[in-house]
Design a protein around this motif. Structure first.
Motif, mmCIF file in Angstrom:
data_model
loop_
_atom_site.group_PDB
_atom_site.id
_atom_site.type_symbol
_atom_site.label_atom_id
_atom_site.label_comp_id
_atom_site.label_asym_id
_atom_site.label_seq_id
_atom_site.Cartn_x
_atom_site.Cartn_y
_atom_site.Cartn_z
ATOM 1 N N ARG A 65 1.094 -1.285 -0.272
ATOM 2 C CA ARG A 65 -0.150 0.402 0.047
ATOM 3 C C ARG A 65 0.952 0.766 0.023
ATOM 4 O O ARG A 65 0.472 2.260 -0.584
ATOM 5 N N LYS A 66 1.333 1.050 1.000
ATOM 6 C CA LYS A 66 2.637 2.687 1.151
ATOM 7 C C LYS A 66 3.337 3.166 -0.140
ATOM 8 O O LYS A 66 3.725 4.138 -1.040
ATOM 9 N N ALA A 67 3.841 1.825 -0.998
ATOM 10 C CA ALA A 67 4.451 2.443 -2.107
ATOM 11 C C ALA A 67 3.735 2.561 -3.288
ATOM 12 O O ALA A 67 4.429 3.314 -4.007
ATOM 13 N N ALA A 68 2.235 1.782 -3.312
ATOM 14 C CA ALA A 68 1.447 1.816 -4.238
ATOM 15 C C ALA A 68 0.838 3.319 -4.169
ATOM 16 O O ALA A 68 1.068 4.076 -5.253
ATOM 17 N N ALA A 69 0.700 3.860 -3.734
ATOM 18 C CA ALA A 69 0.034 5.146 -2.935
ATOM 19 C C ALA A 69 0.893 6.119 -3.317
ATOM 20 O O ALA A 69 1.160 6.771 -3.592
ATOM 21 N N LEU A 70 2.035 5.915 -2.781
ATOM 22 C CA LEU A 70 3.554 6.732 -3.606
ATOM 23 C C LEU A 70 3.812 7.037 -5.115
ATOM 24 O O LEU A 70 3.588 7.895 -5.641
ATOM 25 N N ALA A 71 2.784 6.339 -5.687
ATOM 26 C CA ALA A 71 3.783 5.966 -6.909
ATOM 27 C C ALA A 71 1.699 6.730 -7.483
ATOM 28 O O ALA A 71 2.532 6.781 -8.770
ATOM 29 N N ALA A 72 1.002 6.367 -6.700
ATOM 30 C CA ALA A 72 -0.484 6.473 -7.578
ATOM 31 C C ALA A 72 -0.509 8.160 -7.179
ATOM 32 O O ALA A 72 -0.393 8.766 -8.560
ATOM 33 N N ALA A 73 -0.019 8.880 -6.603
ATOM 34 C CA ALA A 73 0.237 10.592 -6.523
ATOM 35 C C ALA A 73 1.602 10.795 -7.531
ATOM 36 O O ALA A 73 1.598 11.715 -7.932
ATOM 37 N N ALA A 74 2.636 10.211 -7.202
ATOM 38 C CA ALA A 74 3.209 10.927 -9.368
ATOM 39 C C ALA A 74 2.494 10.617 -9.967
ATOM 40 O O ALA A 74 2.612 11.195 -11.028
ATOM 41 N N GLY A 78 2.133 13.385 -12.116
ATOM 42 C CA GLY A 78 2.271 12.861 -13.961
ATOM 43 C C GLY A 78 1.569 13.103 -14.980
ATOM 44 O O GLY A 78 1.864 13.643 -16.590
ATOM 45 N N VAL A 79 0.332 13.169 -14.772
ATOM 46 C CA VAL A 79 -1.041 12.767 -16.086
ATOM 47 C C VAL A 79 -1.332 14.659 -16.171
ATOM 48 O O VAL A 79 -2.309 14.871 -16.852
ATOM 49 N N PHE A 80 -1.039 15.365 -15.343
ATOM 50 C CA PHE A 80 -1.682 17.173 -14.982
ATOM 51 C C PHE A 80 -0.950 17.816 -16.047
ATOM 52 O O PHE A 80 -2.042 18.173 -16.877
ATOM 53 N N PRO A 81 -0.142 17.059 -17.135
ATOM 54 C CA PRO A 81 0.219 17.831 -17.824
ATOM 55 C C PRO A 81 -0.917 17.917 -19.268
ATOM 56 O O PRO A 81 -1.057 18.361 -20.376
ATOM 57 N N ALA A 82 -1.186 16.399 -19.730
ATOM 58 C CA ALA A 82 -2.406 16.015 -19.891
ATOM 59 C C ALA A 82 -4.370 16.881 -19.572
ATOM 60 O O ALA A 82 -4.133 16.778 -20.476
ATOM 61 N N ASN A 83 -3.888 16.673 -18.643
ATOM 62 C CA ASN A 83 -5.248 17.725 -18.284
ATOM 63 C C ASN A 83 -4.974 18.783 -18.672
ATOM 64 O O ASN A 83 -6.575 19.781 -19.428
ATOM 65 N N VAL A 84 -3.926 19.964 -18.868
ATOM 66 C CA VAL A 84 -3.494 20.873 -19.305
ATOM 67 C C VAL A 84 -3.787 20.872 -20.765
ATOM 68 O O VAL A 84 -4.001 21.665 -21.415
ATOM 69 N N LYS A 85 -3.421 19.997 -21.346
ATOM 70 C CA LYS A 85 -3.738 20.317 -22.676
ATOM 71 C C LYS A 85 -4.985 19.914 -23.462
ATOM 72 O O LYS A 85 -5.927 20.611 -23.675
ATOM 73 N N GLN A 108 -6.632 17.809 -9.431
ATOM 74 C CA GLN A 108 -5.041 17.176 -9.324
ATOM 75 C C GLN A 108 -4.873 17.419 -7.817
ATOM 76 O O GLN A 108 -4.129 15.677 -6.951
ATOM 77 N N VAL A 109 -4.898 18.238 -7.311
ATOM 78 C CA VAL A 109 -4.141 18.427 -5.624
ATOM 79 C C VAL A 109 -5.017 17.325 -4.356
ATOM 80 O O VAL A 109 -4.355 17.145 -4.285
ATOM 81 N N PRO A 110 -6.402 17.857 -4.603
ATOM 82 C CA PRO A 110 -6.803 16.499 -4.296
ATOM 83 C C PRO A 110 -6.404 15.177 -3.523
ATOM 84 O O PRO A 110 -6.449 14.651 -3.263
ATOM 85 N N LEU A 111 -6.596 14.850 -5.174
ATOM 86 C CA LEU A 111 -5.602 13.226 -5.413
ATOM 87 C C LEU A 111 -4.151 13.143 -5.198
ATOM 88 O O LEU A 111 -4.155 11.905 -4.712
#
Length: 126
Positions: A65-74, A78-85, A108-111
């Motif tokens: 859980r810990k590693a996966a949740a940190l990777a999910a945050a990343a 990481g998908v923020f540029p797609a949302n900007v596009k 994205q911030v609360p996620l």
């Protein structure tokens, strides 16, 4: 079930639904892929869907859980540029679509914060 026990499962569910959507309706995600990325948009759509499904499984399991949740945050960062596009590309669409595209940006911030909170909550359980 307490809120702290539900939160990781809800995050895993969100990631699973999003990941599945990338395979069930890939066309809607293809247009969000920034043109500057190498390869085809469909490859990025499938790769991000697979990543979300893998993270869903990781967040659901207490051991990972810990590693996966940190990777999910990343991933959410990481998908923020797609949302900007998407917001830029949809600037001339009807108001409800424009609003949806713009609404994705601050979401994205609360996620990210949610995923970090799940990781922090998992520190004592690993």
């Amino acid at each position: 079930m307490s809120r702290s026990e539900r939160s990781p499962l809800l995050l895993a569910g969100l990631l699973a639904v999003a990941g599945t959507a990338h395979f069930a309706a890939p066309r809607q995600f293809d247009h969000m892929v920034p043109r500057s990325l190498p390869g085809t948009p469909r490859a990025w759509t499938y790769a991000s869907g697979a990543a979300e499904l893998a993270l869903a499984a990781g967040v659901a399991l207490p051991r990972t859980r810990k590693a996966a949740a940190l990777a999910a945050a990343a991933l959410f960062v990481g998908v923020f540029p797609a949302n900007v596009k998407m917001a830029v590309d949809w600037r001339h669409r009807p108001a409800p679509q424009r609003a949806a595209a713009l609404g994705r940006l601050p979401l994205q911030v609360p996620l990210v914060m949610w995923a970090r909170g799940v990781a922090k909550g998992a520190e004592g359980t690993a």
